[in-house]
Design a protein around this motif. Structure first.
Motif, PDB file in Angstrom:
ATOM      1  N   GLN A 143       0.840  -1.208   0.000  1.00  0.00           N
ATOM      2  CA  GLN A 143       0.000   0.000   0.000  1.00  0.00           C
ATOM      3  C   GLN A 143       0.871   1.252   0.000  1.00  0.00           C
ATOM      4  O   GLN A 143       0.535   2.247  -0.640  1.00  0.00           O
TER       5      GLN A 143
ATOM      6  N   THR B  23       2.188   1.566  -3.627  1.00  0.00           N
ATOM      7  CA  THR B  23       1.160   1.928  -4.613  1.00  0.00           C
ATOM      8  C   THR B  23       0.496   3.259  -4.283  1.00  0.00           C
ATOM      9  O   THR B  23      -0.253   3.782  -5.102  1.00  0.00           O
ATOM     10  N   ALA B  24       0.769   3.816  -3.104  1.00  0.00           N
ATOM     11  CA  ALA B  24       0.281   5.171  -2.813  1.00  0.00           C
ATOM     12  C   ALA B  24       1.012   6.197  -3.679  1.00  0.00           C
ATOM     13  O   ALA B  24       0.543   7.316  -3.854  1.00  0.00           O
ATOM     14  N   VAL B  25       2.160   5.799  -4.230  1.00  0.00           N
ATOM     15  CA  VAL B  25       2.934   6.683  -5.099  1.00  0.00           C
ATOM     16  C   VAL B  25       2.252   6.757  -6.465  1.00  0.00           C
ATOM     17  O   VAL B  25       2.012   5.726  -7.091  1.00  0.00           O
TER      18      VAL B  25
ATOM     19  N   ALA C   3       2.845   4.401  -9.769  1.00  0.00           N
ATOM     20  CA  ALA C   3       3.482   3.163  -9.302  1.00  0.00           C
ATOM     21  C   ALA C   3       3.338   2.026 -10.311  1.00  0.00           C
ATOM     22  O   ALA C   3       4.158   1.097 -10.325  1.00  0.00           O
TER      23      ALA C   3
END
Lengths: 414, 414
Positions: A286, A289-291, A294
């Motif tokens: 998480q 993938t918050a970037v 991503a």
């Protein structure tokens, strides 16, 4: 020197429910501009107290920054207090009504009467568009002071500060830009970082440390009548800091994030990533993938919380788990290799451990975590023994994995 | 009602370096006793500002609690400000001198002149023994208000509050223990919740709302000379709140969390859970596994960020993704069914969407999210159109999935 005061409104700030963070936010915002708060007050959701605080502050200061009490519930009284103070009416602001209606429509709702009331501002004041919420900010003049009313919700306050307060301050006030540089580290304690920086000649710069678990951030502030001289000084100091912090420094600037830095390192090396997590339960996936963006380097993740999942999703042999235990170097390495193989990613990560508070044994106490990172040249493994609570043990484990990924990218890159 | 004000002294509290924690500490201390702060001020290390703040507070309040500025460095000015205000001298307090000498001896040091100066208190005031540091606390009367001066160092402040403030408050003030109840909701806005609660007879209770994205929390405070009567009143009000908030209320009490509540619902129904995430990237798995004891009901998760991962980990047919798009009802339902089947869990969750800021199309703009929950009686699906930023879109999507899981547990349970 411009005098600026802050006022935070809200029972929850006086009742012990919540610590105020707005004063610090304002302080940091102003310091960047070579300005500062001369005073701040916290008052309850009470008409008289709000009015009295604004009245006092406006008599002492040139600018008054108020947060809180702009919402749509019965305890939001800031606007009422201001109209009583100014002796004016509340008038409807057309664009604010439109904005509230649009936001409701986007959520397939009809705005309530209470929500629409947020568009009624003191006559003679200016509504400030709020892109992060429904209540507009408000700007007005009282007793020769410029008064800003902002919502107390942090994300809305930040949006209004960026969109309205920053341009106004930069244009209206005699700012003496303070130049600053932020350095973000992972892998050492605050006092460890202080030791690394011991003896640096700071040339009168102000140095502030901030521990933001599990990271430590350092900010340098340089102020000089001559901006070019200030910039040169900041550059010199920054070079010294970078030298001292080699190995733990992961990014510079307020927006830097460790997951984004590692994602950037993967992207720069043309490497892709897949992760297999047990005790961190998806926290690493998480965070990565918050970037935004991503998907260019993150392929997939699995959260193999049960032993069966480790076998069925990753083909970790049940026999290996039986003989070494699920929390072991062997299983962490098998997870890293397996997720790498099944996803086709260049780098595979495996994390297994005991985050706590239960599940510890004398051999493997709470805080025992194995992190493995597999690449084309084999697997790197670290055993951690963390002393924190469940959530911080998970956080520190995921960040350790990020550090190990970063090192593998660096090696692959050279 | 006893009026109590707080004053925090220190440049670092206004500069953005540090957030004030003392006001919250005082607030919590007082609330336990049915008291509260009526106001608080933060002032810099400046003689006039400190004196002015104490003078104002003492005129408004019965008790004034001051922290900070009692140390031994040149910017510690609180005592000087107070003697100027009172028009008295500083006099040496024998026991405080002894205490400072003893502490230095224990560290094999001789006390400095600046340290010994901490023993000089305003004439007519009382020194409060500080077991955690060298500077005594000070108690005095000004303008009929009782004024306490405490150090700003948290551990010293806490020691003085426990040793001196608590016994004084318990003896001198008419404390009336306050009873409170916290209700946590998901699924409606703050103003929506306010609308649901419109017209409730609060029987003089205080109602506080707090939006903690994506949740809204409500706290009721009831105060009564008779604690049994207060408890009965709180119970009556709580019943009314529960009725009004049916469908959005997920927990009660300060410690309640939505993932823990949903985990508890799964456990109570004997159901296990597995999740397949795309746009939320592991956030749902990490939120569920952050709950201590999650291994009893959480089996596994997959983060199928790429289309290939959806096919290889979940056997979602590539043809289905091609024809409907990765962000579609069909793919969300296929993900939910697949993770349920492959894990053997009772409930499977699939989430796919566009969190933003990029990736949107006219047909499927940023914020389009499909959530599917599969159980033994089939699949429930919701299409969301969220208006937030990337991180909040992810958060709201994961929380919507929690809500749908909870509803499936409830149905299965009945």
């Amino acid at each position: 020197m411009t005098k600026i005061e802050a006022i935070a409104v809200g029972n929850e700030l006086l009742s012990g429910d919540l610590a105020d963070a707005h004063v610090q936010r304002f302080g940091a915002f102003l310091r960047e501009r070579g300005l500062g708060l001369s005073r701040s007050q916290t008052v309850p959701d009470d008409l008289d107290a709000i009015g009295d605080a604004i009245s006092q502050a406006a008599r002492r200061a040139d600018v008054v920054l108020v947060t809180g009490g702009l919402g749509s519930t019965s305890d939001d009284l800031t606007v009422d207090a201001v109209v009583a103070l100014l002796g004016v009416e509340r008038v409807e602001d057309g664009p604010s009504v439109e904005h509230i209606r649009r936001r409701s429509t986007a959520l397939s709702r009809t705005p309530t009467a209470a929500q629409l009331e947020q568009a009624w501002i003191p006559s003679g004041s200016e509504a400030l568009f709020n892109r992060a919420g429904s209540a507009p900010g408000i700007q007005l003049t009282y007793h020769e002071a410029t008064v800003f009313l902002f919502p107390g919700v942090p994300v809305e306050l930040e949006a209004l500060m960026a969109d309205h307060l920053a341009p106004w301050v930069d244009q209206a006030l005699p700012i003496r830009p303070l130049q600053s540089a932020v350095f973000k580290t992972f892998g050492d304690t605050e006092s460890g970082i202080a030791t690394r920086l011991e003896g640096v000649d700071w040339e009168a710069a102000h140095v502030a440390y901030r521990a933001t678990f599990p990271e430590v951030h350092i900010t340098l502030y340089v102020q000089d009548g001559n901006p070019d001289e200030a910039k040169e000084r900041l550059d010199r100091l920054s070079t010294r800091v970078r030298e001292r912090l080699a190995g733990v420094l992961f990014g510079e600037g307020a927006a830097a994030s460790f997951p984004a830095a590692i994602g950037g390192a993967c992207a720069a090396s043309g490497l892709t990533l897949a992760v297999a997590e047990s005790c961190t339960g998806g926290l690493l996936a998480q965070s990565l993938t918050a970037v935004s963006g991503a998907s260019a380097w993150f392929l997939e993740g699995v959260v193999t919380y049960s032993d069966e999942a480790k076998t069925s999703l990753l083909d970790v042999p049940a026999e290996l788990i039986r003989s070494h235990g699920a929390v072991s170097e062997a299983v962490a390495c098998a997870m890293a290799n397996a997720i790498r193989a099944r996803s086709g990613a260049d780098i595979g990560v495996g994390i297994t451990g005991i985050a706590g508070p239960t599940g510890g044994t004398p051999d493997k106490p709470v805080g025992t975590v194995h992190v493995a990172v597999a690449g084309e040249n084999g697997v790197t493994h670290r055993r951690l023994q963390l002393p924190f609570d469940r959530l911080r043990n998970r956080h520190a484990s995921a960040w350790k994995a990020l550090q190990m990924i970063g090192r593998m990218c660096a090696v692959t890159n050279t």
